[in-house]
Design a protein around this motif. Structure first.
Motif, PDB file in Angstrom:
ATOM      1  N   GLY A  23       0.810  -1.213   0.000  1.00  0.00           N
ATOM      2  CA  GLY A  23       0.000   0.000   0.000  1.00  0.00           C
ATOM      3  C   GLY A  23       0.839   1.257   0.000  1.00  0.00           C
ATOM      4  O   GLY A  23       0.506   2.245  -0.660  1.00  0.00           O
ATOM      5  N   VAL A  24       1.933   1.241   0.748  1.00  0.00           N
ATOM      6  CA  VAL A  24       2.829   2.399   0.791  1.00  0.00           C
ATOM      7  C   VAL A  24       3.501   2.583  -0.568  1.00  0.00           C
ATOM      8  O   VAL A  24       3.631   3.706  -1.069  1.00  0.00           O
ATOM      9  CB  VAL A  24       3.880   2.228   1.902  1.00  0.00           C
ATOM     10  CG1 VAL A  24       4.825   3.424   1.930  1.00  0.00           C
ATOM     11  CG2 VAL A  24       3.209   2.069   3.256  1.00  0.00           C
ATOM     12  N   MET A  25       3.905   1.477  -1.196  1.00  0.00           N
ATOM     13  CA  MET A  25       4.553   1.604  -2.498  1.00  0.00           C
ATOM     14  C   MET A  25       3.573   2.133  -3.544  1.00  0.00           C
ATOM     15  O   MET A  25       3.947   2.956  -4.390  1.00  0.00           O
ATOM     16  CB  MET A  25       5.132   0.258  -2.946  1.00  0.00           C
ATOM     17  CG  MET A  25       5.733   0.295  -4.344  1.00  0.00           C
ATOM     18  SD  MET A  25       6.810  -1.096  -4.704  1.00  0.00           S
ATOM     19  CE  MET A  25       8.243  -0.672  -3.704  1.00  0.00           C
ATOM     20  N   ASN A  26       2.335   1.696  -3.506  1.00  0.00           N
ATOM     21  CA  ASN A  26       1.346   2.224  -4.444  1.00  0.00           C
ATOM     22  C   ASN A  26       1.155   3.724  -4.256  1.00  0.00           C
ATOM     23  O   ASN A  26       0.993   4.472  -5.227  1.00  0.00           O
ATOM     24  CB  ASN A  26       0.009   1.501  -4.261  1.00  0.00           C
ATOM     25  CG  ASN A  26       0.047   0.072  -4.772  1.00  0.00           C
ATOM     26  OD1 ASN A  26       0.899  -0.281  -5.583  1.00  0.00           O
ATOM     27  ND2 ASN A  26      -0.874  -0.758  -4.298  1.00  0.00           N
ATOM     28  N   ALA A  27       1.156   4.164  -2.998  1.00  0.00           N
ATOM     29  CA  ALA A  27       1.028   5.593  -2.730  1.00  0.00           C
ATOM     30  C   ALA A  27       2.246   6.361  -3.227  1.00  0.00           C
ATOM     31  O   ALA A  27       2.129   7.470  -3.765  1.00  0.00           O
ATOM     32  CB  ALA A  27       0.830   5.823  -1.235  1.00  0.00           C
ATOM     33  N   MET A  28       3.436   5.768  -3.068  1.00  0.00           N
ATOM     34  CA  MET A  28       4.650   6.408  -3.583  1.00  0.00           C
ATOM     35  C   MET A  28       4.592   6.535  -5.105  1.00  0.00           C
ATOM     36  O   MET A  28       4.946   7.574  -5.671  1.00  0.00           O
ATOM     37  CB  MET A  28       5.879   5.590  -3.170  1.00  0.00           C
ATOM     38  CG  MET A  28       6.174   5.602  -1.685  1.00  0.00           C
ATOM     39  SD  MET A  28       7.508   4.461  -1.260  1.00  0.00           S
ATOM     40  CE  MET A  28       8.882   5.180  -2.172  1.00  0.00           C
ATOM     41  N   THR A  29       4.133   5.466  -5.757  1.00  0.00           N
ATOM     42  CA  THR A  29       4.015   5.503  -7.217  1.00  0.00           C
ATOM     43  C   THR A  29       3.038   6.590  -7.651  1.00  0.00           C
ATOM     44  O   THR A  29       3.298   7.333  -8.607  1.00  0.00           O
ATOM     45  CB  THR A  29       3.553   4.129  -7.746  1.00  0.00           C
ATOM     46  OG1 THR A  29       4.507   3.130  -7.365  1.00  0.00           O
ATOM     47  CG2 THR A  29       3.404   4.140  -9.253  1.00  0.00           C
ATOM     48  N   ALA A  30       1.910   6.692  -6.938  1.00  0.00           N
ATOM     49  CA  ALA A  30       0.928   7.733  -7.265  1.00  0.00           C
ATOM     50  C   ALA A  30       1.519   9.124  -7.071  1.00  0.00           C
ATOM     51  O   ALA A  30       1.297  10.025  -7.884  1.00  0.00           O
ATOM     52  CB  ALA A  30      -0.317   7.555  -6.400  1.00  0.00           C
ATOM     53  N   ARG A  31       2.279   9.294  -6.003  1.00  0.00           N
ATOM     54  CA  ARG A  31       2.908  10.587  -5.732  1.00  0.00           C
ATOM     55  C   ARG A  31       3.883  10.968  -6.849  1.00  0.00           C
ATOM     56  O   ARG A  31       3.884  12.097  -7.346  1.00  0.00           O
ATOM     57  CB  ARG A  31       3.657  10.511  -4.390  1.00  0.00           C
ATOM     58  CG  ARG A  31       4.618  11.657  -4.088  1.00  0.00           C
ATOM     59  CD  ARG A  31       3.885  12.917  -3.753  1.00  0.00           C
ATOM     60  NE  ARG A  31       4.802  14.012  -3.480  1.00  0.00           N
ATOM     61  CZ  ARG A  31       4.429  15.276  -3.365  1.00  0.00           C
ATOM     62  NH1 ARG A  31       3.156  15.604  -3.499  1.00  0.00           N
ATOM     63  NH2 ARG A  31       5.299  16.216  -3.120  1.00  0.00           N
ATOM     64  N   ILE A  32       4.691  10.024  -7.274  1.00  0.00           N
ATOM     65  CA  ILE A  32       5.690  10.294  -8.305  1.00  0.00           C
ATOM     66  C   ILE A  32       5.010  10.546  -9.650  1.00  0.00           C
ATOM     67  O   ILE A  32       5.426  11.431 -10.415  1.00  0.00           O
ATOM     68  CB  ILE A  32       6.692   9.131  -8.377  1.00  0.00           C
ATOM     69  CG1 ILE A  32       7.494   9.047  -7.067  1.00  0.00           C
ATOM     70  CG2 ILE A  32       7.644   9.303  -9.562  1.00  0.00           C
ATOM     71  CD1 ILE A  32       8.275   7.774  -6.894  1.00  0.00           C
ATOM     72  N   LYS A  33       3.967   9.785  -9.949  1.00  0.00           N
ATOM     73  CA  LYS A  33       3.225  10.018 -11.196  1.00  0.00           C
ATOM     74  C   LYS A  33       2.588  11.403 -11.197  1.00  0.00           C
ATOM     75  O   LYS A  33       2.566  12.085 -12.229  1.00  0.00           O
ATOM     76  CB  LYS A  33       2.153   8.940 -11.373  1.00  0.00           C
ATOM     77  CG  LYS A  33       2.696   7.574 -11.733  1.00  0.00           C
ATOM     78  CD  LYS A  33       1.627   6.505 -11.702  1.00  0.00           C
ATOM     79  CE  LYS A  33       0.553   6.740 -12.743  1.00  0.00           C
ATOM     80  NZ  LYS A  33      -0.470   5.657 -12.733  1.00  0.00           N
ATOM     81  N   LEU A  34       2.101  11.825 -10.068  1.00  0.00           N
ATOM     82  CA  LEU A  34       1.498  13.151  -9.955  1.00  0.00           C
ATOM     83  C   LEU A  34       2.521  14.235 -10.249  1.00  0.00           C
ATOM     84  O   LEU A  34       2.260  15.184 -11.004  1.00  0.00           O
ATOM     85  CB  LEU A  34       0.911  13.328  -8.552  1.00  0.00           C
ATOM     86  CG  LEU A  34       0.136  14.620  -8.276  1.00  0.00           C
ATOM     87  CD1 LEU A  34      -1.146  14.650  -9.092  1.00  0.00           C
ATOM     88  CD2 LEU A  34      -0.189  14.730  -6.785  1.00  0.00           C
ATOM     89  N   LEU A  35       3.714  14.072  -9.689  1.00  0.00           N
ATOM     90  CA  LEU A  35       4.777  15.059  -9.924  1.00  0.00           C
ATOM     91  C   LEU A  35       5.263  15.016 -11.369  1.00  0.00           C
ATOM     92  O   LEU A  35       5.727  16.032 -11.900  1.00  0.00           O
ATOM     93  CB  LEU A  35       5.947  14.796  -8.969  1.00  0.00           C
ATOM     94  CG  LEU A  35       5.656  15.007  -7.476  1.00  0.00           C
ATOM     95  CD1 LEU A  35       6.854  14.594  -6.644  1.00  0.00           C
ATOM     96  CD2 LEU A  35       5.295  16.462  -7.181  1.00  0.00           C
ATOM     97  N   GLY A  36       5.168  13.842 -11.999  1.00  0.00           N
ATOM     98  CA  GLY A  36       5.609  13.700 -13.384  1.00  0.00           C
ATOM     99  C   GLY A  36       4.538  14.001 -14.412  1.00  0.00           C
ATOM    100  O   GLY A  36       4.726  13.706 -15.598  1.00  0.00           O
ATOM    101  N   ARG A  37       3.412  14.605 -13.964  1.00  0.00           N
ATOM    102  CA  ARG A  37       2.305  14.987 -14.849  1.00  0.00           C
ATOM    103  C   ARG A  37       1.778  13.783 -15.649  1.00  0.00           C
ATOM    104  O   ARG A  37       1.496  13.892 -16.836  1.00  0.00           O
ATOM    105  CB  ARG A  37       2.714  16.115 -15.805  1.00  0.00           C
ATOM    106  CG  ARG A  37       3.044  17.424 -15.109  1.00  0.00           C
ATOM    107  CD  ARG A  37       3.291  18.516 -16.128  1.00  0.00           C
ATOM    108  NE  ARG A  37       3.525  19.801 -15.499  1.00  0.00           N
ATOM    109  CZ  ARG A  37       4.714  20.259 -15.142  1.00  0.00           C
ATOM    110  NH1 ARG A  37       5.786  19.512 -15.356  1.00  0.00           N
ATOM    111  NH2 ARG A  37       4.847  21.434 -14.578  1.00  0.00           N
ATOM    112  N   MET A  38       1.670  12.660 -14.972  1.00  0.00           N
ATOM    113  CA  MET A  38       1.118  11.454 -15.580  1.00  0.00           C
ATOM    114  C   MET A  38      -0.303  11.233 -15.061  1.00  0.00           C
ATOM    115  O   MET A  38      -0.709  11.842 -14.062  1.00  0.00           O
ATOM    116  CB  MET A  38       2.017  10.246 -15.263  1.00  0.00           C
ATOM    117  CG  MET A  38       3.460  10.423 -15.734  1.00  0.00           C
ATOM    118  SD  MET A  38       4.627   9.321 -14.929  1.00  0.00           S
ATOM    119  CE  MET A  38       4.215   7.774 -15.703  1.00  0.00           C
ATOM    120  N   ASP A  39      -1.035  10.372 -15.728  1.00  0.00           N
ATOM    121  CA  ASP A  39      -2.401  10.070 -15.322  1.00  0.00           C
ATOM    122  C   ASP A  39      -2.353   9.133 -14.114  1.00  0.00           C
ATOM    123  O   ASP A  39      -2.010   7.955 -14.227  1.00  0.00           O
ATOM    124  CB  ASP A  39      -3.152   9.411 -16.480  1.00  0.00           C
ATOM    125  CG  ASP A  39      -4.637   9.218 -16.180  1.00  0.00           C
ATOM    126  OD1 ASP A  39      -5.021   9.343 -15.000  1.00  0.00           O
ATOM    127  OD2 ASP A  39      -5.399   8.950 -17.131  1.00  0.00           O
TER     128      ASP A  39
END
Length: 605
Positions: free
Chosen positions: A257-273
């Motif tokens: 769950g923490v890794m999924n949240a990290m991935t979401a955070r990084i995608k958000l910063l990278g202007r990804m969907d």
């Protein structure tokens, strides 16, 4: 173990309290590490300065000269000396080898800071604890009672203990907080991947704990010289791995769950969907590498790539070195012979220059470093890439977009109308792109591009296989550079081979490069392993190069008998040195090993 225990007891009985800098100076003089004059000078300097620093750090600032060789005694060398004197094992803390989650369970951050200690390893029967105060042990029994494990002390630099105590416990706290707020957000089968958006409870990507973990991850990667960061979801937990010097190293395991949240955070910063998790995506992030003393550091760019897997979304971040585009040819690994010939090719007014090699062989670094030096205010440098590896202000860069029918050929066709002087095409993959590159060269442009071939002569054959006739190859292609990356020996621990080893390795090297001969100085070294290189024996990588220049004789060969073997023989006559020969030269210089060269270069034919 008995001798070590008795030494510990004797040392503790001799000085049961905290370290004192005056006592350390006296011990250094008694052990003849420093001279009597140096001891007097140190006492005079330290006595006039009031400092709350640890005694080892305080003495390191003085820069005492070692009596044996005059070298400065820094904090590490002083810590090593004290470890030997106190009967403890010296440890330089390697954060990649510390299971942060487990060591943070041994004691609280407040307890570690109060006693100036740091757990670094936990086994079923033992806890290894680093300390910079070898004679203060009143806390040991309490820890042994609480953990029901034996405590083994090691001595480490006080600066490392202070730094990693803050980092490790802050990371563990952030991961726990994120996991507590989000729960176990994993799933267990490939079929559930399609329903991930509906079934997987996600943490908020902007949660403070998630932000802290991501920030730590990047800083950690920069400190460890990582080129890639892998976030890999597994069935039970997420795994973080760093690629360092071409080899992947496991770094940390955390709840999915923490890794999924990290991935979401990084995608958000990278202007990804952020919502889309079923299709691969690409993005990029710019961040700052912290400078020395908290100063603003260099800007670092990372390219992001996601991929749906059986247990979640895998994310890879490729870190681009901000200094890679300003390296000179010798820093890249060019020998003087090839550097001079490469410079000659890049100064030509028009033609095609090819760079070949497998993925990860350093082609992008070579091209960017070359183009950066050519991109003056008087010329227009334009590129078509897929993807754009690094944003470079001196270039006009275009991203290939297949969904808009903008491929390499279309992008190159558009660039031709943009008044370019130098063009870089990310890769020649098909005949239309090859034809456009040839057309650009014929109309007076200098074109740089890449191919995936094993060696330089094979690039000529690949162009023919794509459908480019020999007369156009002769009219446009200036040269081909093939390259590989090999790990370089760690300068801190490499050891010179003895006479028997040197004789054996020289014979092996001679067999390797036949029919060439090894001449000149031969200074082979072998890897040993130390804390600087994480016990691998290697630190950093360098390029090996094979440069084919299209001469008049080679043009005749292409027209007359376009076979790979004949092209290779003619290229060698014209001055091309095979990749394996370039590697043999680096082995002879003591920069890498024979095994590294064998693993990365094709045979000499």
């Amino acid at each position: 173990m008995k001798n070590q225990a008795s030494a510990h007891a004797a040392a503790a009985e001799f000085n049961p309290g905290p370290l004192d800098w005056r006592t350390l100076v006296e011990w250094l003089r008694a052990d003849e590490v420093i001279s009597a004059d140096e001891a007097r000078r140190t006492i005079a300097r330290c006595a006039s300065a009031h400092s709350a620093q640890h005694p080892l750090q305080r003495l390191a600032v003085v820069a005492m000269a070692r009596a044996a060789d005059g070298r400065v005694l820094d904090a590490e060398s002083l810590t090593q000396w004290l470890a030997e004197r106190s009967g403890l094992t010296y440890l330089r803390i390697d954060p990649l080898k510390v299971d942060v989650g487990r060591v943070a369970d041994v004691m609280s951050a407040a307890y570690a800071e109060r006693h100036k200690v740091l757990p670094v390893q936990v086994s079923p029967v033992e806890v290894v604890v680093a300390t910079a105060e070898p004679f203060i042990r009143d806390w040991v029994q309490e820890v042994e009672r609480q953990t029901r494990k034996t405590v083994r002390l090691v001595l480490a630099s006080p600066q490392d203990i202070s730094r990693y105590t803050a980092e490790f416990f802050a990371l563990a706290k952030s991961v726990r907080a994120a996991n507590k707020s989000g729960g176990q957000a994993g799933f267990g089968s490939f079929e559930q991947l399609v329903e991930l958006g509906k079934t997987n409870k996600q943490l908020d990507a902007n949660d403070q704990s998630v932000v802290q973990v991501v920030d730590w991850l990047w800083q950690y990667a920069f400190d460890q010289r990582a080129s890639d960061i892998h976030l890999e979801p597994r069935r039970e937990q997420g795994v973080i791995r760093f690629r360092i010097d071409g080899v992947l190293h496991p770094v940390y395991q955390m709840p999915i769950g923490v890794m999924n949240a990290m991935t979401a955070r990084i995608k958000l910063l990278g202007r990804m969907d952020v919502v889309e998790r079923r299709r691969p995506q690409d993005g990029r992030i710019k961040t700052l590498r912290p400078g020395i003393g908290g100063a603003k550091g260099d800007e670092v760019e990372m390219r992001l790539s996601t991929l749906p897997t059986a247990f979640g979304e895998k994310l890879v971040m490729r870190i681009f070195d901000p200094d890679s585009t300003v390296k000179d040819l010798s820093a890249l690994g060019f020998a003087a012979h090839d550097a001079q010939r490469w410079e000659g090719l890049t100064q030509r007014p028009h033609g095609i220059v090819l760079v070949t090699g497998p993925t990860g062989s350093g082609k992008t670094t070579t091209l960017y470093a070359t183009l950066k030096r050519l991109a003056t205010e008087e010329v227009n440098v334009s590129t078509v890439e897929d993807p754009i590896e690094m944003i470079e202000p001196a270039f006009n860069q275009t991203q290939v977009q297949a969904h808009l029918d903008l491929d390499f050929a279309q992008g190159l066709r558009a660039l031709m109308r943009q008044d370019p002087d130098i063009i870089m095409v990310g890769e020649v993959r098909d005949l239309p792109t090859a034809e456009m590159a040839v057309q650009a060269a014929l109309t007076g442009h200098l074109v740089f591009t890449t191919l995936h071939t094993n060696d330089a002569p094979s690039a000529i054959m690949r162009l023919m296989e794509l459908g480019i006739p020999p007369y156009l190859i002769n009219a446009t292609v200036l040269g081909v550079l093939a390259q590989r990356l090999v790990r370089t020996l760690c300068p801190a621990c490499r050891t010179r081979e003895d006479e028997a080893e040197t004789k054996s390795s020289r014979e092996s090297l001679a067999d390797l490069v036949k029919p060439w001969q090894v001449s000149g100085k031969y200074k082979p070294y072998r890897p040993v392993g130390c804390v600087d290189c994480r016990m691998t024996g290697f630190r950093g990588r360098m390029g090996l190069y094979e440069l084919l220049v299209v001469t008049e004789d080679l043009k005749d060969q292409i027209n007359r008998e376009p076979r790979l073997e004949s092209l290779r023989k003619q290229a060698v006559k014209d001055g091309m040195r095979p990749l394996r020969l370039a590697g043999a030269a680096r082995v002879a210089e003591g920069l890498t090993t024979l095994d590294e060269v064998l693993a990365t270069t094709p045979p000499v034919n």
